[in-house]
Motif scaffolding. Structure first.
Motif, short mmCIF file in Angstrom:
data_model
loop_
_atom_site.label_atom_id
_atom_site.label_comp_id
_atom_site.label_asym_id
_atom_site.label_seq_id
_atom_site.Cartn_x
_atom_site.Cartn_y
_atom_site.Cartn_z
N THR A 1 0.83 -1.21 0.00
CA THR A 1 0.00 0.00 0.00
C THR A 1 0.86 1.26 0.00
N GLU A 2 2.12 1.14 0.38
CA GLU A 2 3.07 2.25 0.31
C GLU A 2 3.86 2.21 -0.99
N ALA A 3 4.25 1.00 -1.39
CA ALA A 3 5.10 0.85 -2.57
C ALA A 3 4.36 1.10 -3.88
N VAL B 1 -7.77 1.97 1.00
CA VAL B 1 -9.14 1.60 1.35
C VAL B 1 -9.39 0.11 1.09
N LEU B 2 -8.98 -0.35 -0.08
CA LEU B 2 -9.23 -1.75 -0.45
C LEU B 2 -8.38 -2.72 0.37
N SER B 3 -7.33 -2.22 1.02
CA SER B 3 -6.49 -3.07 1.86
C SER B 3 -6.89 -2.98 3.33
N GLY B 4 -7.96 -2.26 3.61
CA GLY B 4 -8.42 -2.13 4.99
C GLY B 4 -7.65 -1.12 5.81
N LYS B 5 -6.93 -0.21 5.12
CA LYS B 5 -6.16 0.82 5.81
C LYS B 5 -6.70 2.22 5.52
N GLY B 6 -8.01 2.30 5.38
CA GLY B 6 -8.64 3.57 5.03
C GLY B 6 -8.36 4.68 6.02
#
Length: 429
Positions: free
Chosen positions: A369-371, A403-408
């Motif tokens: 999600t960062e890369a 958002v899609l990774s659950g880190k919204g």
């Protein structure tokens, strides 16, 4: 006096280093003095008048950036923005260049308003750390691509879009030599390595007859054909609102990306991850844009080539002021300035690209999600030939994957707002 104005010791620099950095930056961006007038002349504008307007607008922007904001960031009419002015607004939409100039003027006023109310500052400071790293590296790749194109090492191809050019051609050989010479001199500790390489390649171009000696001094052309030639009535039509917004949007994020990238490389970011005196820096290009429209040129913006000056030690506004002085001198030494070919600066730009990509080591590549947003920014800046497009798609990617990774919860309100604006631009403009 210079110490009091620019705080040289506080930034670990001196007058000699700053002037050298300014000259280096100017040499890497001097092409705009000739490219901008040629491009805008396609619209019917007087090429000589645009040449003068380009130099004066750049001087104004650099002086404000240097004296007011104390940043080593140079200003000039921007590539991409002049292409939008010429090929989209005038040749594409059918508006006159006078109407286009008025649209640029209004966009400059909007820039100033957004800067005064700190909206632009809020947007830039809201950029997540991962995206800042990606922006800096992406600009580096963009510079490398420009260098490869200008030297003929990479050329267009109908089937594959890009293709390797003639590596035995004189520009390609000279650009490569300039790059090798720059790396060798830097490794040996020469502080003026970039400048020495640029001048050495230019001298070789003259010696081999590739560059024609065109004299040294000439009087500036008249600026009358473009000065105060804006058509305000035409620019106030409803249909031009989207044009003004487009100028505003592209310049906003071109400037944001450049300031973040240059400030990061110059180590001007404070402990909180913010850019000090950012509001003053933003006022520089917004004011210069309006002044440039009055003089007769497209949007003035911060130049990514400023990194070349930072690479040789530029840390304060004295670097920008030096660049402004060089633009003023260019009015009278146009033949001399024009003898520095694009391939002479290509090696320097490629070297700077290496420096700017070094920040990628700080990216957490284990966290997709960062890369992922970083890779999107890095690849799409050069491939779309637009810093603004790369930043916009990076923001959208950052919000979507979080958002899609659950880190919204990692996505702040400003990122949502900026992503929404970019989506609106993609859909409606």
């Amino acid at each position: 006096m210079l110490e009091k104005i620019f705080k040289l010791k506080e930034h670990g620099t001196d007058v000699r280093t700053e002037v050298l950095a300014g000259v280096t930056t100017f040499l890497t961006m001097a092409y705009i003095i000739f490219v901008n007038p040629t491009m805008l002349a396609t619209t019917g504008m007087d090429q000589g008048a645009v040449f003068v307007a380009t130099c004066l607008a750049a001087m104004v922007g650099c002086f404000i950036m240097g004296f007011v904001a104390n940043y080593p960031v140079a200003q000039a009419p921007g590539m991409g923005l002049n292409a939008f002015f010429t090929y989209s607004v005038v040749l594409g939409m059918g508006h006159t260049w006078q109407v286009a100039l008025a649209a640029v003027f209004f966009s400059g006023l909007c820039f100033i308003a957004l800067s005064v109310f700190r909206v632009r500052e809020w947007i830039i400071n809201a950029i997540p750390t991962a995206l800042r790293t990606g922006i800096s590296a992406g600009i580096g790749l963009f510079l490398a691509f420009i260098a490869l194109q200008s030297s003929g090492i990479v050329v267009d191809n109908p089937a594959t879009l890009v293709h390797v050019g003639d590596l035995t051609s004189f520009p390609a050989v000279m650009a490569s030599l300039g790059f090798f010479l720059t790396i060798g001199l830097v490794h040996r500790g020469y502080k003026a390595a970039v400048l020495i390489a640029i001048l050495a390649v230019t001298v070789m171009g003259i010696a081999f007859g590739d560059i024609q000696y065109a004299g040294i001094v000439s009087m500036p052309p008249s600026i009358a054909p473009t000065f105060m030639q804006m058509d305000f009535n035409g620019a106030l039509e409803v249909g031009l609102v989207s044009v003004v917004f487009a100028f505003l949007f592209v310049d906003l994020f071109d400037t944001a990306g450049t300031l973040v990238g240059v400030a990061t490389k110059a180590e001007l970011i404070d402990k909180e991850g913010k850019l000090p005196r950012l509001n003053r820096a933003l006022l520089a290009d917004s004011t210069a844009t309006s002044v440039g429209a009055v003089l007769g040129t497209s949007n003035t913006t911060s130049f990514v080539e400023s990194v070349s000056g930072v690479a040789v030690g530029g840390r304060t506004g004295l670097t920008a002021v030096t660049v402004g002085g060089m633009f003023l001198l260019a009015l009278f030494f146009a033949p001399l300035a024009g003898m520095v070919p694009a391939y002479a600066t290509a090696g320097a730009l490629f070297y700077v690209a290496i420096l700017m990509m070094s920040g990628l080591v700080s990216v957490d590549w284990r966290d997709l999600t960062e890369a992922a947003p970083v890779v999107v920014v890095c690849l799409l800046m050069p491939l779309t030939y637009s810093i603004a497009e790369g930043i916009g798609l990076g923001f959208i990617t950052y919000a979507a994957v979080k958002v899609l990774s659950g880190k919204g919860r990692d996505v702040n309100l400003s990122v949502w707002a900026i992503s929404a604006l970019f989506l609106a631009k993609i859909i409606f403009l």
